[in-house]
Design an enzyme around this catalytic site. Sequence first.
Site, PDB file in Angstrom:
ATOM      1  N   LYS A  35      93.723  72.473  72.050  1.00  0.00           N
ATOM      2  CA  LYS A  35      94.553  71.260  72.155  1.00  0.00           C
ATOM      3  C   LYS A  35      95.390  71.122  70.876  1.00  0.00           C
ATOM      4  O   LYS A  35      95.128  71.804  69.871  1.00  0.00           O
ATOM      5  CB  LYS A  35      93.650  70.046  72.349  1.00  0.00           C
ATOM      6  CG  LYS A  35      92.764  69.771  71.143  1.00  0.00           C
ATOM      7  CD  LYS A  35      91.659  68.774  71.460  1.00  0.00           C
ATOM      8  CE  LYS A  35      90.862  68.485  70.200  1.00  0.00           C
ATOM      9  NZ  LYS A  35      89.605  67.792  70.477  1.00  0.00           N
ATOM     10  N   ARG A 129      84.014  56.395  73.358  1.00  0.00           N
ATOM     11  CA  ARG A 129      85.378  56.847  73.622  1.00  0.00           C
ATOM     12  C   ARG A 129      85.390  57.110  75.126  1.00  0.00           C
ATOM     13  O   ARG A 129      85.353  56.157  75.885  1.00  0.00           O
ATOM     14  CB  ARG A 129      85.674  58.100  72.779  1.00  0.00           C
ATOM     15  CG  ARG A 129      87.126  58.458  72.728  1.00  0.00           C
ATOM     16  CD  ARG A 129      87.433  59.526  71.684  1.00  0.00           C
ATOM     17  NE  ARG A 129      86.977  60.852  72.050  1.00  0.00           N
ATOM     18  CZ  ARG A 129      87.276  61.954  71.361  1.00  0.00           C
ATOM     19  NH1 ARG A 129      87.998  61.880  70.273  1.00  0.00           N
ATOM     20  NH2 ARG A 129      86.845  63.131  71.747  1.00  0.00           N
ATOM     21  N   TYR A 267     115.023  59.519  46.470  1.00  0.00           N
ATOM     22  CA  TYR A 267     115.082  58.126  46.933  1.00  0.00           C
ATOM     23  C   TYR A 267     114.141  57.226  46.144  1.00  0.00           C
ATOM     24  O   TYR A 267     112.992  57.584  45.870  1.00  0.00           O
ATOM     25  CB  TYR A 267     114.667  58.055  48.403  1.00  0.00           C
ATOM     26  CG  TYR A 267     115.650  58.681  49.362  1.00  0.00           C
ATOM     27  CD1 TYR A 267     116.994  58.335  49.331  1.00  0.00           C
ATOM     28  CD2 TYR A 267     115.215  59.604  50.306  1.00  0.00           C
ATOM     29  CE1 TYR A 267     117.888  58.907  50.230  1.00  0.00           C
ATOM     30  CE2 TYR A 267     116.100  60.171  51.210  1.00  0.00           C
ATOM     31  CZ  TYR A 267     117.441  59.812  51.162  1.00  0.00           C
ATOM     32  OH  TYR A 267     118.311  60.374  52.050  1.00  0.00           O
ATOM     33  N   MET A 315     113.299  63.318  54.761  1.00  0.00           N
ATOM     34  CA  MET A 315     113.101  63.716  56.155  1.00  0.00           C
ATOM     35  C   MET A 315     113.099  65.243  56.300  1.00  0.00           C
ATOM     36  O   MET A 315     112.243  65.801  57.005  1.00  0.00           O
ATOM     37  CB  MET A 315     114.198  63.113  57.030  1.00  0.00           C
ATOM     38  CG  MET A 315     113.966  63.306  58.513  1.00  0.00           C
ATOM     39  SD  MET A 315     115.282  62.615  59.520  1.00  0.00           S
ATOM     40  CE  MET A 315     115.074  60.862  59.254  1.00  0.00           C
TER      41      MET A 315
HETATM   42  C1  LIG Z   1      88.545  68.496  69.872  1.00  0.00           C
HETATM   43  C2  LIG Z   1      87.226  68.423  70.508  1.00  0.00           C
HETATM   44  C3  LIG Z   1      86.184  69.246  70.054  1.00  0.00           C
HETATM   45  C4  LIG Z   1      86.278  70.122  68.840  1.00  0.00           C
HETATM   46  O1  LIG Z   1      85.986  69.352  67.692  1.00  0.00           O
HETATM   47  P1  LIG Z   1      85.958  70.031  66.225  1.00  0.00           P
HETATM   48  O2  LIG Z   1      85.427  68.953  65.347  1.00  0.00           O
HETATM   49  O3  LIG Z   1      87.371  70.377  65.904  1.00  0.00           O
HETATM   50  O4  LIG Z   1      85.072  71.198  66.324  1.00  0.00           O
HETATM   51  C5  LIG Z   1      84.997  69.209  70.771  1.00  0.00           C
HETATM   52  N1  LIG Z   1      84.839  68.399  71.838  1.00  0.00           N
HETATM   53  C6  LIG Z   1      85.817  67.573  72.271  1.00  0.00           C
HETATM   54  C7  LIG Z   1      85.579  66.706  73.447  1.00  0.00           C
HETATM   55  C8  LIG Z   1      87.036  67.552  71.616  1.00  0.00           C
HETATM   56  O5  LIG Z   1      87.997  66.722  72.042  1.00  0.00           O
END
Ligand SMILES: *Cc1c(COP(=O)(O)O)cnc(C)c1O
Length: 392
Positions: A35, A129, A267, A315
Amino acid sequence: MDPVWCEVDIDALADNIRTFRRLVGPDVRLAPAVKGNAYGHGLVPAARAFLTAGADWLCVHGVDEVRALRDAGVDAPLYLVGPVLLHDLPAVAALGARMVVYNRETVDRLVALDVPARLHLKIETGNHRQGLPLPEALALAERIAAAPHLELEGVASHFANIEDTTDHRYARAQLAAFEQAVEALRAAGHPVPIRHLSNSAAALLWPDQRFEMVRLGISAYGLWPSKETKVAATLAGRGDLRLRPALAWKTRVAQVKAVPEGAFVGYGCSFMTTHPTRLAILPVGYYDGYDRKLSNIAHVLVRGRRAPVRGRVCMNLIMVDVTDVPDVALEDEVVLLGRQGDDVVTAEMLGDWAGTINYEVVTRVGGHVPRRPVHGGAAPPDDDPGYRPPRP
Ligand SMILES: *Cc1c(COP(=O)(O)O)cnc(C)c1O
């Protein structure tokens, strides 16, 4: 030639997977997360490197990543850890991606769709979550079991407080809650063959609790989840484990100029020179992911030496002090993240300077910045970040 680019060490990515394979043994599925554009490393090249090195599955966040991987010819099992819109359920099922479920509405829609799908139930164990309390999870499992085209393939949860501390009581309690939930599901007749709870920190710290799959994230990219994890791993006897960071981030000098003592830089006139100074102007800024909080704090590497950032990050530009770096010339290569000569800027250093974590540093490198696959050597070692003996 690009003004700003990343080099992704394919060998380092592969090495990290092999390191974890040795750690978890042959029977645990390794499912690195790709991801966030593979934590900033480039989705497709990272995915290929992981799979070639022996990863079994890949974790993705969204359906766009599933499509991109399938379009690139990646046919490994994909597991969606993020939410899927009801509208996208047919596409995900058609692409054969596994998905995590925790909504009644999602399961109802899948039941109605009549397309085969393999589902993983997310259990609430304390992260608050995604995830379902056990009674609701049991009810959803019943609903899935009653639909012949749906398979409850796995059960998952996610740690809230494992890499942020060396006190793992909260994580242990989550682990216990997870095991109880699995037991209850199995007692109710749901075999849930694939249990998975471990992220990088758990994979590093708890060899006996990896279940059938490990969702490896940051450490597949050669980075430790945190200092605390490194300390805990050292205390657990795994301090000699070496990860290989894979990402280097580079640019080129766009101008070298002399400015007098007492001149303001950038800046807000936030920096004033205290002596005659040579500045190098670099074509990178917060648009590219070089955090504005790095203003007047960070340094870059040029000709193997440190050059401090002067004034505010703009930027698309930054200014660095090269007064003490001999012979800096137009279009010299500059390292923002990575190794040059015998010095290094790590993701942890950038994270500390910018008040964030290595995860965010690497993930936030702009998607427009080209990622060049390289073999070997580009990235810093993970030991003693930033330390080197004083120059003679
Ligand atoms: C991103 C993610 C991981 C990996 O976590 P790390 O701390 O980067 O190893 C594992 N499980 C879920 C559900 C995630 O979203």
